[in-house]
Design an enzyme around this catalytic site. Structure first.
Site, mmCIF file in Angstrom:
data_model
loop_
_atom_site.group_PDB
_atom_site.id
_atom_site.type_symbol
_atom_site.label_atom_id
_atom_site.label_comp_id
_atom_site.label_asym_id
_atom_site.label_seq_id
_atom_site.Cartn_x
_atom_site.Cartn_y
_atom_site.Cartn_z
ATOM 1 N N SER A 129 0.822 -1.221 0.000
ATOM 2 C CA SER A 129 0.000 0.000 0.000
ATOM 3 C C SER A 129 0.849 1.262 0.000
ATOM 4 C CB SER A 129 -0.898 0.028 1.239
ATOM 5 O OG SER A 129 -1.649 -1.151 1.324
ATOM 6 N N GLU A 244 -3.178 -14.509 1.333
ATOM 7 C CA GLU A 244 -3.364 -13.631 2.492
ATOM 8 C C GLU A 244 -4.734 -13.827 3.128
ATOM 9 O OE1 GLU A 244 -2.804 -9.493 1.538
ATOM 10 O OE2 GLU A 244 -3.191 -8.832 3.574
ATOM 11 N N ASN A 384 -13.461 -4.827 3.380
ATOM 12 C CA ASN A 384 -14.654 -5.671 3.253
ATOM 13 C C ASN A 384 -15.539 -5.256 2.079
ATOM 14 O OD1 ASN A 384 -13.627 -6.959 5.440
ATOM 15 N ND2 ASN A 384 -15.502 -6.888 6.664
ATOM 16 N N GLU A 385 -15.533 -3.953 1.752
ATOM 17 C CA GLU A 385 -16.317 -3.513 0.584
ATOM 18 C C GLU A 385 -15.766 -4.155 -0.693
ATOM 19 O OE1 GLU A 385 -15.115 -1.398 2.886
ATOM 20 O OE2 GLU A 385 -16.980 -0.776 3.857
HETATM 21 C C1 LIG Z 1 -3.977 -2.051 10.540
HETATM 22 C C2 LIG Z 1 -3.622 -2.109 9.088
HETATM 23 C C3 LIG Z 1 -2.509 -2.828 8.702
HETATM 24 C C4 LIG Z 1 -2.136 -2.845 7.354
HETATM 25 N N1 LIG Z 1 -0.985 -3.508 7.007
HETATM 26 C C5 LIG Z 1 -0.523 -3.410 5.746
HETATM 27 C C6 LIG Z 1 0.751 -3.958 5.398
HETATM 28 O O1 LIG Z 1 1.452 -4.540 6.232
HETATM 29 N N2 LIG Z 1 1.186 -3.786 4.130
HETATM 30 C C7 LIG Z 1 0.439 -3.160 3.171
HETATM 31 O O2 LIG Z 1 0.888 -3.077 2.041
HETATM 32 N N3 LIG Z 1 -0.779 -2.632 3.456
HETATM 33 C C8 LIG Z 1 -1.264 -2.742 4.732
HETATM 34 N N4 LIG Z 1 -2.470 -2.178 5.060
HETATM 35 C C9 LIG Z 1 -3.191 -1.406 4.049
HETATM 36 C C10 LIG Z 1 -4.491 -2.010 3.585
HETATM 37 O O3 LIG Z 1 -4.275 -3.070 2.706
HETATM 38 C C11 LIG Z 1 -5.303 -0.870 2.952
HETATM 39 O O4 LIG Z 1 -5.621 0.028 3.988
HETATM 40 C C12 LIG Z 1 -6.562 -1.347 2.279
HETATM 41 O O5 LIG Z 1 -6.250 -2.075 1.122
HETATM 42 C C13 LIG Z 1 -7.501 -0.171 1.902
HETATM 43 O O6 LIG Z 1 -6.798 0.785 1.191
HETATM 44 P P1 LIG Z 1 -6.838 2.342 1.622
HETATM 45 O O7 LIG Z 1 -6.527 2.412 3.072
HETATM 46 O O8 LIG Z 1 -5.949 3.087 0.689
HETATM 47 O O9 LIG Z 1 -8.333 2.804 1.435
HETATM 48 P P2 LIG Z 1 -9.046 3.191 0.059
HETATM 49 O O10 LIG Z 1 -8.673 2.209 -0.989
HETATM 50 O O11 LIG Z 1 -8.793 4.624 -0.205
HETATM 51 O O12 LIG Z 1 -10.556 2.978 0.433
HETATM 52 C C14 LIG Z 1 -11.290 3.917 1.231
HETATM 53 C C15 LIG Z 1 -12.702 3.385 1.401
HETATM 54 O O13 LIG Z 1 -13.348 3.280 0.119
HETATM 55 C C16 LIG Z 1 -13.801 1.939 -0.085
HETATM 56 N N5 LIG Z 1 -13.601 1.568 -1.486
HETATM 57 C C17 LIG Z 1 -12.482 1.762 -2.237
HETATM 58 N N6 LIG Z 1 -12.667 1.268 -3.488
HETATM 59 C C18 LIG Z 1 -13.917 0.738 -3.523
HETATM 60 C C19 LIG Z 1 -14.682 0.058 -4.515
HETATM 61 N N7 LIG Z 1 -14.174 -0.184 -5.750
HETATM 62 N N8 LIG Z 1 -15.928 -0.366 -4.207
HETATM 63 C C20 LIG Z 1 -16.438 -0.147 -2.959
HETATM 64 N N9 LIG Z 1 -15.766 0.503 -1.975
HETATM 65 C C21 LIG Z 1 -14.518 0.933 -2.252
HETATM 66 C C22 LIG Z 1 -12.934 1.074 0.813
HETATM 67 O O14 LIG Z 1 -13.583 -0.122 1.176
HETATM 68 C C23 LIG Z 1 -12.737 1.988 2.016
HETATM 69 O O15 LIG Z 1 -13.840 1.900 2.877
HETATM 70 C C24 LIG Z 1 -2.908 -2.166 6.384
HETATM 71 C C25 LIG Z 1 -4.052 -1.460 6.782
HETATM 72 C C26 LIG Z 1 -4.409 -1.421 8.112
HETATM 73 C C27 LIG Z 1 -5.616 -0.633 8.518
#
Ligand SMILES: Cc1cc2nc3c(=O)[nH]c(=O)nc-3n(C[C@H](O)[C@H](O)[C@H](O)COP(=O)(O)OP(=O)(O)OC[C@H]3O[C@@H](n4cnc5c(N)ncnc54)[C@H](O)[C@@H]3O)c2cc1C
Length: 398
Positions: A129, A244, A384-385
């Protein structure tokens, strides 16, 4: 499809229980069962005990140090570990990067990394990410430019779990910005001790240092750390994400936490009686227990399909959504049961520096941080979305 354990499975379960009874250090068990914080050395100590027994990587092929267990036996192992209260074997090495190295790495990479992962000689973290590239991961921008025998890496990763302890990070990097976004990504293994890497903590709602930002400033990475082919990293990344999500339902832990919830609710009084006897509260607990039983049946159905070699498909998304909803609901009911007693924030107790908490009782002390911490579960591992999108397309055919 037979969802009952065979006599051999039950004998295997006894064998696992005997191992855990004899080998799980009591101080680690006490921390896990009481929701205290685990230090780096706690994870490593338990991993090395399990590795010595030859059980650290049950799903690996035997030639690399796997156990040769059936999917049902692997499930029993996970259940029993959760029941006993072992620290987790962290997924980043064993379950994430190792399967990618096995499937797409060269012989030298397999020889070097796999034994070290098996024995927890290196601590791995996941560099997928970035700010603005989470669900839309393929839009990632961290650049790796080839210069002679090295890639020069510049950019930023975020939410990197436990990177503050890491020796190695597996990273998705952009090696070609001029093609379709999925086609210009490569998969690099980077030594976290290389000059130019900065790890900056992100402190979460529970005040825990669990995730980080990782910055790369002209970091030199030898080309032999590239996995597979340049610009084919997206294929390897998707392969990894499938691994994963499969263990994410965590039914064993949910069953253990249900018992904890009942204990807490039994010790709380409402109108002079245990809260667990209150009809409104007990209905909530019973509904959750039914959900956990239903999830367990679903997990066993998926495991039994794995046994018949069909492999987990998009069902993994279903397990992720349901499993994490249950985990969150459990923490919500715990906080509801304990009420204001959970309010004092007591990091010294959570770190194991003090035997008893400043809260009214020791059960209460970790529950507010635990509740806050578990908001993460519906976000990480693919939100989850996003899982619901996969379910609607791949299972419901919408
Ligand atoms: C505690 C924690 C540990 C983590 N550890 C790691 C790690 O070790 N390495 C790593 O690489 N990443 C890690 N992550 C990152 C994680 O994989 C991302 O946070 C996740 O994939 C969501 O991406 P984002 O935070 O950029 O949110 P966004 O992608 O910006 O999403 C924001 C919101 O919009 C919704 N959304 C986005 N796109 C869609 C769609 N197409 N349809 C419906 N809803 C949508 C999402 O569900 C979310 O609610 C971690 C995250 C957390 C919270």
């Amino acid at each position: 499809m037979d969802l009952n354990y065979t006599l051999e499975d039950l004998a295997f379960r006894d064998h696992v229980r005997a191992f855990l009874d004899a080998n799980l250090p009591k101080d680690l068990q006490e921390k896990v069962l009481n929701h205290k914080r685990l230090a780096r050395e706690d994870y490593v100590r338990w991993h090395k005990i399990v590795a010595k027994q030859g059980w650290a990587a049950p799903a690996w092929p035997k030639e690399y140090g796997g156990t040769g267990w059936t999917p049902v036996q692997r499930h029993i192992w996970e259940e029993e570990c959760a029941r006993a209260g072992t620290p987790p074997i962290l997924p980043f090495g064993i379950n994430m990067v190792a399967p990618v190295i096995m499937a797409f790495g060269n012989e030298e990479q397999k020889r070097h990394y796999l034994p070290r992962i098996l024995n927890c000689d290196d601590w791995w973290c996941q560099g997928y990410s970035e700010p603005g590239s989470g669900s839309d991961l393929a839009s990632l921008k961290t650049r790796a430019e080839r210069q002679g025998d090295y890639y020069i890496v510049n950019g930023q990763k975020t939410w990197t779990t436990l990177a503050q302890h890491a020796d190695m990070i597996f990273c998705l990097v952009r090696t070609d910005p001029n093609v379709r976004k999925q086609e210009g990504i490569s998969f690099l293994l980077i030594d976290m001790h290389t000059p130019g890497i900065t790890v900056r903590p992100i402190i979460m709602l529970d005040e825990e240092h669990e995730v980080n930002e990782v910055f790369f400033d002209n970091v030199k990475v030898p080309v032999q750390n590239l996995i597979g082919e340049e610009n084919k990293g997206w294929t390897y990344a998707k392969y990894l994400l499938g691994h994963e999500r499969t263990g994410i339902a965590a039914v064993g832990r949910a069953k253990r936490e249900l018992l904890f919830l009942k204990r807490v609710a039994n010790n709380q009084r409402k109108n002079g009686k245990p809260l667990l006897d209150d009809p409104v509260f007990s209905v909530k607990v019973a509904s959750l227990e039914i959900e956990i039983m239903a999830l367990e049946m679903t997990v066993l159905r998926v495991v039994s399909q794995e046994s018949s070699k069909r492999g987990p498909g998009p069902e993994a998304s279903l397990l992720k959504v349901k499993g994490t909803e249950i985990q969150q609901a459990l923490t919500e009911l715990m906080v509801e049961a304990i009420g204001p007693y959970a309010l004092p924030f007591d990091p010294a107790y959570l770190e194991g520096e003090r035997e008893h908490s400043v809260a009214e009782n020791d059960d209460a002390a970790p529950l507010a941080p635990y509740y806050f911490n578990f908001r993460k579960t519906s976000i990480y591992g693919g939100s989850n979305e996003i899982q619901k999108n996969i379910i609607s397309q791949m299972i419901l055919g919408l």
